[in-house]
Design an enzyme around this catalytic site. Structure first.
Site, PDB file in Angstrom:
ATOM      1  N   SER A  63       0.818  -1.221   0.000  1.00  0.00           N
ATOM      2  CA  SER A  63       0.000   0.000   0.000  1.00  0.00           C
ATOM      3  C   SER A  63       0.850   1.268   0.000  1.00  0.00           C
ATOM      4  O   SER A  63       1.812   1.400   0.751  1.00  0.00           O
ATOM      5  CB  SER A  63      -0.916   0.024   1.218  1.00  0.00           C
ATOM      6  OG  SER A  63      -1.606   1.271   1.251  1.00  0.00           O
ATOM      7  N   LYS A  64       0.461   2.215  -0.853  1.00  0.00           N
ATOM      8  CA  LYS A  64       1.134   3.518  -0.921  1.00  0.00           C
ATOM      9  C   LYS A  64       0.447   4.544  -0.022  1.00  0.00           C
ATOM     10  O   LYS A  64       0.886   5.691   0.048  1.00  0.00           O
ATOM     11  CB  LYS A  64       1.113   4.054  -2.359  1.00  0.00           C
ATOM     12  CG  LYS A  64       1.724   3.123  -3.384  1.00  0.00           C
ATOM     13  CD  LYS A  64       3.220   3.037  -3.219  1.00  0.00           C
ATOM     14  CE  LYS A  64       3.833   2.160  -4.307  1.00  0.00           C
ATOM     15  NZ  LYS A  64       5.058   1.518  -3.850  1.00  0.00           N
TER      16      LYS A  64
ATOM     17  N   GLY B 128     -17.024  -3.918  -8.404  1.00  0.00           N
ATOM     18  CA  GLY B 128     -17.060  -2.809  -7.462  1.00  0.00           C
ATOM     19  C   GLY B 128     -16.495  -1.519  -8.051  1.00  0.00           C
ATOM     20  O   GLY B 128     -17.060  -0.435  -7.838  1.00  0.00           O
TER      21      GLY B 128
ATOM     22  N   LYS C  14     -13.653  -4.069   1.783  1.00  0.00           N
ATOM     23  CA  LYS C  14     -14.557  -2.943   1.491  1.00  0.00           C
ATOM     24  C   LYS C  14     -16.012  -3.260   1.832  1.00  0.00           C
ATOM     25  O   LYS C  14     -16.769  -2.352   2.194  1.00  0.00           O
ATOM     26  CB  LYS C  14     -14.416  -2.524   0.026  1.00  0.00           C
ATOM     27  CG  LYS C  14     -13.069  -1.856  -0.257  1.00  0.00           C
ATOM     28  CD  LYS C  14     -12.965  -1.350  -1.672  1.00  0.00           C
ATOM     29  CE  LYS C  14     -11.597  -0.716  -1.900  1.00  0.00           C
ATOM     30  NZ  LYS C  14     -11.455  -0.160  -3.254  1.00  0.00           N
TER      31      LYS C  14
ATOM     32  N   ASP D  47     -13.529   6.296  -4.413  1.00  0.00           N
ATOM     33  CA  ASP D  47     -12.891   5.776  -5.633  1.00  0.00           C
ATOM     34  C   ASP D  47     -13.467   6.436  -6.891  1.00  0.00           C
ATOM     35  O   ASP D  47     -12.733   6.845  -7.785  1.00  0.00           O
ATOM     36  CB  ASP D  47     -13.061   4.256  -5.722  1.00  0.00           C
ATOM     37  CG  ASP D  47     -12.147   3.528  -4.746  1.00  0.00           C
ATOM     38  OD1 ASP D  47     -11.117   4.106  -4.355  1.00  0.00           O
ATOM     39  OD2 ASP D  47     -12.464   2.378  -4.385  1.00  0.00           O
TER      40      ASP D  47
ATOM     41  N   ASN E  32     -19.536  -6.144 -19.932  1.00  0.00           N
ATOM     42  CA  ASN E  32     -19.036  -7.137 -18.974  1.00  0.00           C
ATOM     43  C   ASN E  32     -19.281  -8.535 -19.519  1.00  0.00           C
ATOM     44  O   ASN E  32     -20.185  -8.744 -20.320  1.00  0.00           O
ATOM     45  CB  ASN E  32     -19.759  -6.984 -17.630  1.00  0.00           C
ATOM     46  CG  ASN E  32     -18.998  -7.635 -16.497  1.00  0.00           C
ATOM     47  OD1 ASN E  32     -17.773  -7.518 -16.434  1.00  0.00           O
ATOM     48  ND2 ASN E  32     -19.687  -8.334 -15.618  1.00  0.00           N
ATOM     49  N   ARG E  33     -18.451  -9.494 -19.061  1.00  0.00           N
ATOM     50  CA  ARG E  33     -18.675 -10.887 -19.475  1.00  0.00           C
ATOM     51  C   ARG E  33     -20.002 -11.389 -18.933  1.00  0.00           C
ATOM     52  O   ARG E  33     -20.769 -12.051 -19.614  1.00  0.00           O
ATOM     53  CB  ARG E  33     -17.549 -11.786 -18.939  1.00  0.00           C
ATOM     54  CG  ARG E  33     -16.187 -11.479 -19.496  1.00  0.00           C
ATOM     55  CD  ARG E  33     -15.146 -12.397 -18.926  1.00  0.00           C
ATOM     56  NE  ARG E  33     -15.127 -12.381 -17.455  1.00  0.00           N
ATOM     57  CZ  ARG E  33     -14.143 -12.839 -16.702  1.00  0.00           C
ATOM     58  NH1 ARG E  33     -13.088 -13.369 -17.267  1.00  0.00           N
ATOM     59  NH2 ARG E  33     -14.194 -12.777 -15.388  1.00  0.00           N
ATOM     60  N   THR E  34     -20.278 -11.037 -17.658  1.00  0.00           N
ATOM     61  CA  THR E  34     -21.481 -11.541 -17.000  1.00  0.00           C
ATOM     62  C   THR E  34     -22.582 -10.497 -17.131  1.00  0.00           C
ATOM     63  O   THR E  34     -22.520  -9.423 -16.524  1.00  0.00           O
ATOM     64  CB  THR E  34     -21.180 -11.805 -15.503  1.00  0.00           C
ATOM     65  OG1 THR E  34     -19.954 -12.539 -15.427  1.00  0.00           O
ATOM     66  CG2 THR E  34     -22.284 -12.589 -14.833  1.00  0.00           C
ATOM     67  N   ALA E  35     -23.604 -10.808 -17.923  1.00  0.00           N
ATOM     68  CA  ALA E  35     -24.600  -9.792 -18.293  1.00  0.00           C
ATOM     69  C   ALA E  35     -25.443  -9.340 -17.095  1.00  0.00           C
ATOM     70  O   ALA E  35     -25.836  -8.170 -17.025  1.00  0.00           O
ATOM     71  CB  ALA E  35     -25.498 -10.338 -19.396  1.00  0.00           C
TER      72      ALA E  35
HETATM   73  P1  ATR Z   1     -13.382  -4.876  -8.494  1.00  0.00           P
HETATM   74  O1  ATR Z   1     -13.907  -4.569  -7.126  1.00  0.00           O
HETATM   75  O2  ATR Z   1     -11.917  -4.629  -8.688  1.00  0.00           O
HETATM   76  O3  ATR Z   1     -14.203  -4.251  -9.575  1.00  0.00           O
HETATM   77  P2  ATR Z   1     -14.730  -7.392  -8.862  1.00  0.00           P
HETATM   78  O4  ATR Z   1     -15.931  -6.834  -8.179  1.00  0.00           O
HETATM   79  O5  ATR Z   1     -14.292  -8.766  -8.536  1.00  0.00           O
HETATM   80  O6  ATR Z   1     -13.474  -6.472  -8.641  1.00  0.00           O
HETATM   81  O7  ATR Z   1     -15.002  -7.282 -10.424  1.00  0.00           O
HETATM   82  C1  ATR Z   1     -14.069  -7.698 -11.370  1.00  0.00           C
HETATM   83  C2  ATR Z   1     -14.583  -7.297 -12.755  1.00  0.00           C
HETATM   84  O8  ATR Z   1     -13.565  -7.626 -13.723  1.00  0.00           O
HETATM   85  C3  ATR Z   1     -15.831  -8.042 -13.188  1.00  0.00           C
HETATM   86  O9  ATR Z   1     -16.603  -7.174 -13.998  1.00  0.00           O
HETATM   87  C4  ATR Z   1     -15.257  -9.191 -14.023  1.00  0.00           C
HETATM   88  O10 ATR Z   1     -16.143  -9.690 -15.009  1.00  0.00           O
HETATM   89  P3  ATR Z   1     -17.264 -10.798 -14.631  1.00  0.00           P
HETATM   90  O11 ATR Z   1     -18.289 -10.092 -13.810  1.00  0.00           O
HETATM   91  O12 ATR Z   1     -17.799 -11.236 -15.935  1.00  0.00           O
HETATM   92  O13 ATR Z   1     -16.514 -11.860 -13.882  1.00  0.00           O
HETATM   93  C5  ATR Z   1     -14.134  -8.479 -14.719  1.00  0.00           C
HETATM   94  N1  ATR Z   1     -13.054  -9.353 -15.219  1.00  0.00           N
HETATM   95  C6  ATR Z   1     -12.098  -9.989 -14.510  1.00  0.00           C
HETATM   96  N2  ATR Z   1     -11.232 -10.640 -15.328  1.00  0.00           N
HETATM   97  C7  ATR Z   1     -11.631 -10.394 -16.606  1.00  0.00           C
HETATM   98  C8  ATR Z   1     -11.149 -10.771 -17.907  1.00  0.00           C
HETATM   99  N3  ATR Z   1     -10.052 -11.541 -18.059  1.00  0.00           N
HETATM  100  N4  ATR Z   1     -11.824 -10.325 -18.979  1.00  0.00           N
HETATM  101  C9  ATR Z   1     -12.934  -9.548 -18.847  1.00  0.00           C
HETATM  102  N5  ATR Z   1     -13.438  -9.157 -17.643  1.00  0.00           N
HETATM  103  C10 ATR Z   1     -12.809  -9.571 -16.538  1.00  0.00           C
END
Ligand code: ATR
Length: 275
Positions: free
Chosen positions: A15-16, A128, A64, A100, A149-152
């Protein structure tokens, strides 16, 4: 007694925040001490810190959501993001904030000098980090915010949040990575966690409009696969999250101490070249 502040996370050695807040305290003449806490059991660790006279905490992964639960008062940003990254203690009161999103937007608009009004913004990811950024972006009246996003299901949730904030159906939209062909954006934000594993979200290389800014939320990783994609696509303005890191810290500092420090010196000190 000198006022105590700290950052709590696990791992925490990277951490910075102590460096940043100590520099802010020196620059603004504030008498405070800022340390790191490697958290184990969040509530017990925070209780102990408060018992030692702790006045405020920055909160990083994986705590968090615990910070959200621990708080007795939550700002709108915290409620929208479902997560807190800063706490302030006053007697029994535990106030939670999430800086953030505002930190990111201030970095883009102020440090990188990119006004957002009327701009087309693409946010990659719906975790997040993306959640925290959406509402501060909408406050600047962009023409369009697209979330991919990958997950719709997660994208749909974010679009709902946008609509609840008064965004029109044509101002906030979800889009699958596979359906992005032909769309172009002035600002493309990588808010996925892909860069932490040196992965590339499956974004087409032609999403960058002429004069676009490509912004990587991860900090200090140099030219990540996403920034490399943007550079190869001819994008001239590349940024990582160093400015966001400094700006969210400045917001927390101002919230705790009532004085907002200048961030330039810290940003210069922490900048890792994008090569
Ligand atoms: P953070 O709090 O940093 O946002 P998180 O809540 O775990 O972390 O979310 C990670 C995000 O990165 C998600 O949107 C995830 O996509 P999925 O919801 O489909 O899992 C996305 N993510 C992580 N690795 C990825 C990859 N290789 N390609 C595309 N999206 C990715």
């Amino acid at each position: 007694m000198t006022d105590q502040y700290a950052v709590i996370g696990n791992p925490i050695q990277q951490s910075k925040s102590p460096l940043i807040h100590t520099a802010f305290a020196q620059a603004t003449g504030q008498d405070l001490e800022y340390t790191k806490i490697e958290g184990q059991v969040f509530a017990a660790d925070v209780d102990a810190f408060r018992a030692r006279g702790g006045r405020g905490l920055n909160v990083t992964a994986p705590f968090k959501l615990d910070a959200f639960a621990y708080a007795t008062e939550r700002s709108q940003a915290v409620q929208l993001a479902g997560a807190a990254n800063a706490l302030k203690f006053e007697g029994e009161r535990v106030m939670a904030e999430n800086f953030d999103g505002v930190g990111l937007v201030r970095d883009v608009t102020h440090n990188l000098q990119r006004p957002l009004r009327g701009q087309r913004i693409l946010i990659l990811g719906a975790g997040g980090a993306a959640r925290g950024a959406l509402v501060p972006f909408l406050a600047h009246a962009p023409a369009l915010v697209v979330i991919a996003n990958r997950t719709a299901a997660k994208t749909a949730e974010l679009v709902d949040i946008g609509r609840q904030q008064g965004a029109g159906a044509d101002q906030v939209r979800a889009c699958g990575y596979a359906d992005m062909a032909g769309q172009q954006f002035d600002l493309v934000i990588n808010a996925t966690s892909a860069s932490l594993r040196a992965e590339l979200p499956p974004v087409p290389a032609d999403v960058f409009a002429n004069g676009a800014l490509a912004y990587e939320l991860a900090y200090g990783k140099g030219l990540t696969p996403f920034l490399r994609l943007a550079q190869n696509a001819g994008v001239k303005q590349l940024a990582d999250g160093v400015g966001m890191l400094a700006e969210q810290a400045a917001e927390a500092f101002a919230w705790w101490r009532g004085v907002r420090p200048d961030t330039m010196a810290v940003i210069e000190k922490l900048t890792v070249p994008l090569v």
